[in-house]
Design a protein around this motif. Structure first.
Motif, mmCIF file in Angstrom:
data_model
loop_
_atom_site.group_PDB
_atom_site.id
_atom_site.type_symbol
_atom_site.label_atom_id
_atom_site.label_comp_id
_atom_site.label_asym_id
_atom_site.label_seq_id
_atom_site.Cartn_x
_atom_site.Cartn_y
_atom_site.Cartn_z
ATOM 1 N N LEU A 86 -10.466 -4.250 -50.534
ATOM 2 C CA LEU A 86 -11.483 -5.491 -50.352
ATOM 3 C C LEU A 86 -12.844 -5.475 -51.328
ATOM 4 O O LEU A 86 -13.523 -4.416 -51.251
ATOM 5 N N THR B 250 -16.357 -6.259 -51.316
ATOM 6 C CA THR B 250 -17.395 -6.534 -50.150
ATOM 7 C C THR B 250 -18.995 -6.450 -50.980
ATOM 8 O O THR B 250 -19.200 -5.550 -51.646
ATOM 9 N N CYS C 67 -18.885 3.007 -44.851
ATOM 10 C CA CYS C 67 -17.985 2.247 -45.694
ATOM 11 C C CYS C 67 -17.086 3.142 -46.335
ATOM 12 O O CYS C 67 -15.761 3.026 -46.521
ATOM 13 N N LEU D 102 -13.536 1.872 -47.515
ATOM 14 C CA LEU D 102 -14.291 0.395 -48.095
ATOM 15 C C LEU D 102 -14.987 1.017 -49.300
ATOM 16 O O LEU D 102 -16.188 1.025 -49.127
ATOM 17 N N VAL E 21 -18.019 -1.842 -52.667
ATOM 18 C CA VAL E 21 -19.156 -2.320 -51.998
ATOM 19 C C VAL E 21 -20.384 -2.678 -52.916
ATOM 20 O O VAL E 21 -20.881 -1.560 -53.783
ATOM 21 N N PRO F 289 -16.490 -12.908 -52.757
ATOM 22 C CA PRO F 289 -16.184 -11.576 -52.110
ATOM 23 C C PRO F 289 -14.731 -11.938 -50.947
ATOM 24 O O PRO F 289 -14.689 -12.774 -50.808
ATOM 25 N N ASP F 290 -14.532 -10.819 -50.725
ATOM 26 C CA ASP F 290 -13.415 -10.605 -49.655
ATOM 27 C C ASP F 290 -14.067 -10.328 -48.356
ATOM 28 O O ASP F 290 -13.530 -10.605 -47.193
ATOM 29 N N LEU F 291 -15.392 -10.060 -48.218
ATOM 30 C CA LEU F 291 -16.189 -9.641 -46.966
ATOM 31 C C LEU F 291 -17.650 -9.525 -47.276
ATOM 32 O O LEU F 291 -17.933 -8.992 -48.198
ATOM 33 N N ILE G 26 -14.495 -4.419 -38.864
ATOM 34 C CA ILE G 26 -14.329 -5.269 -39.870
ATOM 35 C C ILE G 26 -12.622 -5.672 -39.752
ATOM 36 O O ILE G 26 -12.290 -6.817 -40.262
#
Length: 270
Positions: free
Chosen positions: A10, A12, A29, A34, A37, A55-57, A124
């Motif tokens: 992801l 982020t 994260c 994750l 970031v 972004p994905d998130l 999330i």
């Protein structure tokens, strides 16, 4: 951690003006896998970064130097390329009047501070599930034939809820901005499901539910209320009026699926 493989790809964006808070959140994260970031500190930076590469998130604080997290998510929901990007608010704010706008804006979830890595992982996961395709109702219902009346005074909220329902397999929608407009639509348009907000001008959600149950020719139609209202006496009045189910904003994917399945089964039986 089991969710690590799910999150590691992801991309982020973390919108956090405080370097200290950004380090704390970044460490959590990293613990859940994750790792892609990118941190920015303002709404302007966030939107510029997102428009350059979707972004994905998005994880965001509520209070930012050039506005609020509410304004950020509203800008995202109004921008075609960003309208479906999952947004999770991370904040220590607890006042209902401060959180109400972001609940109405199309945020996928709110994670209170302080939090653990496990809590971040669950938040999330729910956020991704909400906007991810999950046609879990297809085996039980003819979703192609279900006509949904979506009632909310916020265009962003309607657009977001519609997207969530589309991910469950629903595809036929008509929309109204308040209960009075929705009542007029019901006069000559048959629907199979109503999804409504509570707080709306002219005719609020309770008044609209009462209208449907006592004055409409479609008195048996299932009604799901999706609301950030927390006043228990008001919610009790809505239940007394005949609502079929109540779901909080931001939406909880599993609860939404459960409520919809239950309501639609009951309507088929009746």
């Amino acid at each position: 951690m089991a969710s690590e493989s799910r999150f590691e790809a992801l991309r982020t964006i973390l919108v956090e003006p405080s370097s200290l808070q950004a380090r704390i959140i970044g460490a959590e994260c990293d613990e859940i896998g994750l790792r892609q970031v990118e941190r920015v500190g303002t709404i302007a930076e966030a939107l510029d970064t997102m428009l350059r590469a979707r972004p994905d998130l998005v994880l965001s604080a509520l209070y930012l130097p050039d506005g609020t997290g509410t304004e950020l998510v509203e800008a995202m929901r109004s921008e075609g390329r960003l309208a479906e990007v999952p947004f999770l608010l991370i904040s220590s704010e607890t006042r209902p009047q401060a959180l109400e706008p972001v609940r109405q804006s199309g945020a996928c979830g709110i994670l209170p501070k302080p939090f653990t890595a496990a809590q971040l992982s669950r938040a999330i996961g729910r956020t991704l599930d909400l906007l991810g395709t999950s046609h879990v109702l297809e085996n039980d219902f003819d979703l192609e034939s279900i006509r949904v009346l979506l009632v909310d005074d916020s265009p962003n909220a309607r657009r977001f809820i519609r997207r969530v329902l589309e991910n469950l397999g629903l595809s036929h929608f008509i929309e109204a901005s308040n209960g009075r407009e929705a009542a007029r639509m019901l006069a000559d348009t048959m629907v199979d499901l109503i999804v409504t907000d509570y707080n709306m001008p002219e005719m609020d959600g309770r008044e609209f539910v009462e209208y449907v149950r006592t004055r409409s020719w479609q008195q048996e139609v299932p009604i799901l209320m999706v609301t950030s209202e927390s006043n228990q006496s008001r919610l009790a009045a809505v239940q007394e009026a005949g609502v079929s189910g109540i779901c909080d904003k931001p939406l909880e994917p599993a609860l939404l699926q459960q409520l919809l399945a239950s309501m639609l089964r009951k309507s088929e039986i009746s």
